[in-house]
Write a protein that holds these residues in place. Sequence first.
Motif, PDB file in Angstrom:
ATOM      1  N   ALA A 206      16.421  -6.826   6.367  1.00 39.10           N
ATOM      2  CA  ALA A 206      15.243  -6.728   7.227  1.00 39.10           C
ATOM      3  C   ALA A 206      14.593  -8.093   7.424  1.00 39.10           C
ATOM      4  CB  ALA A 206      14.242  -5.752   6.624  1.00 39.10           C
ATOM      5  N   ASP A 207      14.013  -8.263   8.602  1.00 32.79           N
ATOM      6  CA  ASP A 207      13.314  -9.489   8.948  1.00 32.79           C
ATOM      7  C   ASP A 207      11.922  -9.508   8.316  1.00 32.79           C
ATOM      8  OD1 ASP A 207      14.271 -11.616  10.269  1.00 32.79           O
ATOM      9  OD2 ASP A 207      13.095 -11.241  12.094  1.00 32.79           O
ATOM     10  N   VAL A 208      11.381  -8.318   8.116  1.00 41.23           N
ATOM     11  CA  VAL A 208      10.067  -8.187   7.487  1.00 41.23           C
ATOM     12  C   VAL A 208      10.204  -7.211   6.326  1.00 41.23           C
ATOM     13  CG1 VAL A 208       7.682  -7.401   7.807  1.00 41.23           C
ATOM     14  CG2 VAL A 208       8.872  -8.555   9.695  1.00 41.23           C
ATOM     15  N   VAL A 209       9.682  -7.585   5.171  1.00 39.42           N
ATOM     16  CA  VAL A 209       9.679  -6.681   4.024  1.00 39.42           C
ATOM     17  C   VAL A 209       8.240  -6.494   3.561  1.00 39.42           C
ATOM     18  CG1 VAL A 209      10.368  -6.349   1.612  1.00 39.42           C
ATOM     19  CG2 VAL A 209      12.010  -7.287   3.257  1.00 39.42           C
ATOM     20  N   VAL A 210       7.817  -5.240   3.459  1.00 37.56           N
ATOM     21  CA  VAL A 210       6.484  -4.929   2.947  1.00 37.56           C
ATOM     22  C   VAL A 210       6.673  -4.240   1.602  1.00 37.56           C
ATOM     23  CG1 VAL A 210       4.301  -3.792   3.389  1.00 37.56           C
ATOM     24  CG2 VAL A 210       5.700  -4.549   5.318  1.00 37.56           C
ATOM     25  N   SER A 211       6.123  -4.854   0.545  1.00 35.24           N
ATOM     26  CA  SER A 211       6.367  -4.355  -0.798  1.00 35.24           C
ATOM     27  C   SER A 211       5.095  -3.897  -1.458  1.00 35.24           C
ATOM     28  CB  SER A 211       6.899  -5.490  -1.654  1.00 35.24           C
ATOM     29  OG  SER A 211       8.238  -5.416  -1.801  1.00 35.24           O
ATOM     30  N   GLY A 212       5.207  -2.846  -2.257  1.00 36.23           N
ATOM     31  CA  GLY A 212       4.055  -2.359  -2.993  1.00 36.23           C
ATOM     32  C   GLY A 212       4.283  -2.433  -4.484  1.00 36.23           C
ATOM     33  N   GLY A 213       3.182  -2.570  -5.224  1.00 37.67           N
ATOM     34  CA  GLY A 213       3.239  -2.611  -6.683  1.00 37.67           C
ATOM     35  C   GLY A 213       2.210  -1.700  -7.304  1.00 37.67           C
ATOM     36  N   ARG A 214       2.037  -1.882  -8.597  1.00 41.00           N
ATOM     37  CA  ARG A 214       1.160  -1.009  -9.368  1.00 41.00           C
ATOM     38  C   ARG A 214      -0.272  -1.010  -8.832  1.00 41.00           C
ATOM     39  NH1 ARG A 214       2.943  -0.750 -15.162  1.00 41.00           N
ATOM     40  NH2 ARG A 214       2.838  -3.002 -15.016  1.00 41.00           N
ATOM     41  N   GLY A 215      -0.659  -2.095  -8.125  1.00 42.86           N
ATOM     42  CA  GLY A 215      -2.005  -2.172  -7.567  1.00 42.86           C
ATOM     43  C   GLY A 215      -2.289  -1.127  -6.500  1.00 42.86           C
ATOM     44  N   LEU A 216      -1.248  -0.386  -6.076  1.00 42.12           N
ATOM     45  CA  LEU A 216      -1.479   0.712  -5.133  1.00 42.12           C
ATOM     46  C   LEU A 216      -2.157   1.890  -5.823  1.00 42.12           C
ATOM     47  CD1 LEU A 216       1.931   0.727  -3.215  1.00 42.12           C
ATOM     48  CD2 LEU A 216      -0.285   0.078  -2.277  1.00 42.12           C
ATOM     49  N   SER A 217      -2.214   1.837  -7.142  1.00 50.63           N
ATOM     50  CA  SER A 217      -2.910   2.830  -7.981  1.00 50.63           C
ATOM     51  C   SER A 217      -2.224   4.178  -8.090  1.00 50.63           C
ATOM     52  CB  SER A 217      -4.346   3.087  -7.519  1.00 50.63           C
ATOM     53  OG  SER A 217      -5.051   1.899  -7.488  1.00 50.63           O
ATOM     54  N   GLN A 218      -1.733   4.731  -6.982  1.00 54.27           N
ATOM     55  CA  GLN A 218      -1.021   5.999  -7.112  1.00 54.27           C
ATOM     56  C   GLN A 218       0.067   6.141  -6.062  1.00 54.27           C
ATOM     57  OE1 GLN A 218      -3.533   9.370  -6.258  1.00 54.27           O
ATOM     58  NE2 GLN A 218      -5.103   8.052  -5.395  1.00 54.27           N
ATOM     59  N   LYS A 219       1.021   6.988  -6.403  1.00 54.22           N
ATOM     60  CA  LYS A 219       2.227   7.179  -5.605  1.00 54.22           C
ATOM     61  C   LYS A 219       1.905   7.450  -4.136  1.00 54.22           C
ATOM     62  CE  LYS A 219       6.417   9.931  -5.388  1.00 54.22           C
ATOM     63  NZ  LYS A 219       7.273  10.944  -5.937  1.00 54.22           N
ATOM     64  N   GLU A 220       0.909   8.288  -3.891  1.00 57.34           N
ATOM     65  CA  GLU A 220       0.578   8.686  -2.517  1.00 57.34           C
ATOM     66  C   GLU A 220       0.288   7.470  -1.641  1.00 57.34           C
ATOM     67  OE1 GLU A 220      -0.515  10.305  -5.262  1.00 57.34           O
ATOM     68  OE2 GLU A 220       1.002  11.838  -4.801  1.00 57.34           O
ATOM     69  N   ASN A 221      -0.286   6.423  -2.247  1.00 55.33           N
ATOM     70  CA  ASN A 221      -0.656   5.245  -1.464  1.00 55.33           C
ATOM     71  C   ASN A 221       0.552   4.439  -0.985  1.00 55.33           C
ATOM     72  OD1 ASN A 221      -3.376   5.778  -1.583  1.00 55.33           O
ATOM     73  ND2 ASN A 221      -3.665   4.644  -3.494  1.00 55.33           N
ATOM     74  N   TYR A 222       1.730   4.758  -1.532  1.00 55.67           N
ATOM     75  CA  TYR A 222       2.922   4.049  -1.066  1.00 55.67           C
ATOM     76  C   TYR A 222       3.198   4.358   0.414  1.00 55.67           C
ATOM     77  CZ  TYR A 222       7.382   1.707  -1.068  1.00 55.67           C
ATOM     78  OH  TYR A 222       8.400   0.826  -0.789  1.00 55.67           O
ATOM     79  N   ALA A 223       2.658   5.489   0.878  1.00 56.41           N
ATOM     80  CA  ALA A 223       2.827   5.845   2.299  1.00 56.41           C
ATOM     81  C   ALA A 223       2.298   4.728   3.209  1.00 56.41           C
ATOM     82  CB  ALA A 223       2.108   7.160   2.591  1.00 56.41           C
ATOM     83  N   MET A 224       1.255   4.019   2.741  1.00 56.17           N
ATOM     84  CA  MET A 224       0.716   2.900   3.540  1.00 56.17           C
ATOM     85  C   MET A 224       1.751   1.783   3.673  1.00 56.17           C
ATOM     86  SD  MET A 224      -3.282   2.467   2.430  1.00 56.17           S
ATOM     87  CE  MET A 224      -3.023   2.084   0.705  1.00 56.17           C
ATOM     88  N   ILE A 225       2.512   1.555   2.614  1.00 59.71           N
ATOM     89  CA  ILE A 225       3.548   0.516   2.645  1.00 59.71           C
ATOM     90  C   ILE A 225       4.609   0.901   3.672  1.00 59.71           C
ATOM     91  CG2 ILE A 225       5.343  -0.639   1.250  1.00 59.71           C
ATOM     92  CD1 ILE A 225       2.442  -1.309   0.425  1.00 59.71           C
ATOM     93  N   GLU A 226       5.018   2.177   3.630  1.00 59.23           N
ATOM     94  CA  GLU A 226       6.045   2.637   4.573  1.00 59.23           C
ATOM     95  C   GLU A 226       5.537   2.571   6.016  1.00 59.23           C
ATOM     96  OE1 GLU A 226       6.684   6.322   2.454  1.00 59.23           O
ATOM     97  OE2 GLU A 226       8.726   5.693   1.946  1.00 59.23           O
ATOM     98  N   GLU A 227       4.279   2.928   6.181  1.00 61.43           N
ATOM     99  CA  GLU A 227       3.734   2.924   7.535  1.00 61.43           C
ATOM    100  C   GLU A 227       3.646   1.497   8.076  1.00 61.43           C
ATOM    101  OE1 GLU A 227       0.044   5.030   8.051  1.00 61.43           O
ATOM    102  OE2 GLU A 227       0.353   5.107  10.228  1.00 61.43           O
ATOM    103  N   LEU A 228       3.152   0.583   7.249  1.00 63.11           N
ATOM    104  CA  LEU A 228       3.044  -0.813   7.670  1.00 63.11           C
ATOM    105  C   LEU A 228       4.432  -1.393   7.962  1.00 63.11           C
ATOM    106  CD1 LEU A 228       1.326  -3.294   8.198  1.00 63.11           C
ATOM    107  CD2 LEU A 228       1.348  -3.789   5.738  1.00 63.11           C
ATOM    108  N   ALA A 229       5.392  -1.090   7.097  1.00 61.71           N
ATOM    109  CA  ALA A 229       6.761  -1.570   7.325  1.00 61.71           C
ATOM    110  C   ALA A 229       7.276  -1.048   8.657  1.00 61.71           C
ATOM    111  CB  ALA A 229       7.674  -1.140   6.180  1.00 61.71           C
ATOM    112  N   GLY A 230       7.018   0.215   8.939  1.00 61.16           N
ATOM    113  CA  GLY A 230       7.465   0.811  10.197  1.00 61.16           C
ATOM    114  C   GLY A 230       6.853   0.104  11.396  1.00 61.16           C
ATOM    115  N   LEU A 231       5.562  -0.179  11.312  1.00 58.51           N
ATOM    116  CA  LEU A 231       4.863  -0.825  12.428  1.00 58.51           C
ATOM    117  C   LEU A 231       5.405  -2.233  12.683  1.00 58.51           C
ATOM    118  CD1 LEU A 231       1.241   0.380  11.619  1.00 58.51           C
ATOM    119  CD2 LEU A 231       2.467   0.798  13.768  1.00 58.51           C
ATOM    120  N   LEU A 232       5.891  -2.880  11.633  1.00 56.43           N
ATOM    121  CA  LEU A 232       6.410  -4.246  11.780  1.00 56.43           C
ATOM    122  C   LEU A 232       7.940  -4.254  11.908  1.00 56.43           C
ATOM    123  CD1 LEU A 232       4.102  -6.002   9.145  1.00 56.43           C
ATOM    124  CD2 LEU A 232       3.854  -6.021  11.626  1.00 56.43           C
TER     125      LEU A 232
END
Lengths: 326, 259
Positions: A206-232
């Motif tokens: 991929a040309d753009v990689v959006v990564s998440g870590g423990r600072g997302l606090s909970q699993k559900e918030n990983y959806a934001m990473i997927e959404e941002l990756a999709g938009l880019l």
Amino acid sequence: MQKIWVLVERTGQGATSLSLELLTKARSLADVVEAFAWGPDVTSLAEELGRYGASAVYDIGDIEGALPGVPVASAIAAQLADQASTASPDAVLIGTSYDGRDVAGRLSAAIDRPVLTNAIDLAVEDGELRALHAIFGGTQTATSHFTGPGPGIFVVRAKSFPAEEAGAPVTCEVVPASPANTADTGSAKVVARHVEEQSGPKLDEADVVVSGGRGLSQKENYAMIEELAGLLRGAPGASRAIVDAGWVPYSYQIGQTGKTVKPTLYIACGISGATQHMVGMKGAKNIIAINKDREAPIFTIADLGVVGDVQKVLPKLIEALKARNA
Amino acid sequence: MNVTVCVKQIPDPANPASLDPETNTLVRDGKLIMDDSDSYGVEMGLQLVDAAGGGEVTLVSMVPNHEVSGLRTALAMGAAKAVLVSDEALRGSDALSTAKVLCAAVKRTSPDLVIAATESTDGYTGTTPVQLAELLGYPSVTFARKIQLAGAKVVVERQTEAGYDEIECPLPAVVTVTAGVVEPRYPSFKGIMAAKNKPVEEFGVADLGIDPASIGSQGARQEVVSVVPAPERDAGEIVVDEGDAHDQIIAFLETLKVI
Ligand SMILES: Cc1cc2nc3c(=O)[nH]c(=O)nc-3n(C[C@H](O)[C@H](O)[C@H](O)COP(=O)(O)OP(=O)(O)OC[C@H]3O[C@@H](n4cnc5c(N)ncnc54)[C@H](O)[C@@H]3O)c2cc1C
């Protein structure tokens, strides 16, 4: 170098990008580059391998559901033993992949030659092939070599060098590989394959990689990473902390024990920047980091560092991008 | 069902690692602990023995300096006994030599299944278990995220790029497990006390009939020629979010032509 053998793995129609990277490098190091491949219709690969500089491909044939490690390593070993039909290579290059690592381990023990793994570059120095390795989280580079007789087995990480076609393509001859006996050890069989749903580009391409870590606090918030990756139009990735926590599969992991990525842009969200993580992403051309801790090590390598809360910054960023697309 | 688990004892990864300036090999002095990566294999082994309704977990480890602290941790988790190969001559062994030594040790344990980590924390060569399988003449399955017994076979879920494959593998076999696949138990107080008296059989290299010239730094056929600092990456601009950081990110994305 006289000759290098390259293990070629396949994806869908052609060779994996990692295999093409190895062929590209091999051709800059040796006069003759030959490939090994398996599976149905190896002949269909020959044209592509020729464009990357391989003058022959040894066709191991269909391995009939066996895990590749044993049959492929046995075929390479048998080819080495078959001195009548081919001269031995100076080195065998294998990519760091699930199957590549199996082949390397099997081959090493079968032919009693050691193996150098986690290579990030290869170079000919003093007339021999040497491997470079990122150690201590990529803060140091070690160069290593073999001290005994060859061929040396090198296992090389993905994205270590670019894949480029040769200026002039060569004709790649398809040669049936020497028959090998794998009866005792080759009995592990694939009975089913499960493909977990994935959309968008592959993480290591991929040309753009959006990564998440423990600072997302909970699993559900990983959806934001997927959404941002999709938009880019990028791929989502992860630190080991959240892979170990079971939020995302291991194939998402970036770093020493995961993937190496070199995208145009890497966005690290709630990732501290442990050395073992940074070694897998600091080759990115541009890095954005979002972390609430001003002292987080990730900021030492970020081109744009945002000291902030991912749960505040990401929703606004996603909204703004959606508004632009609308 | 007897399971042999390979356990590496390593310096505490919490302390910064360093290289011996003469040999360029990792300094592995002082107290060694069980590699965290192996706790998953120990747990998996214990669960499989439970599921089989009998048998035991035996540990195999190799060190230059008689270290057993890491083995005691695994024994405290519930392993029954350990085989330790300890010999000063082992210092500096490469992965293939290590596999040869482990092979001789594993053979003494007559396992139905051998479990190892996918790679160690300190060296992370990631080939030793498969080299071991080849030397033992066993089939192998790497990157397991689940192992189930099915008669004289194991059914393994093996990680792949796209998801996972289901693999059937006859026993005896070598299976490597990745981190995080099971929740390793914490040793109980009772377990810790019991571990003190569990048998640890120690062998030297000669006891195992291994040629000393084939192991250690003498037998290693690879070496590090040089170590230099890697080029550093510079930090760029750092902004504190005042509610508008997303605008700054968007501006940056525009300059990169990502959007
Ligand atoms: C042998 C070995 C191999 C390893 N291999 C890898 C590897 O391949 N890949 C890898 O990633 N790691 C690897 N690790 C683990 C690595 O050392 C770290 O533990 C891991 O990377 C930490 O992940 P993290 O940054 O998500 O979590 P943490 O280190 O816990 O960091 C979380 C960060 O989130 C920030 N944060 C918290 N809340 C918020 C918020 N609301 N908004 C913004 N920021 C917030 C915190 O300030 C912190 O910096 C390895 C470790 C070892 C020992």
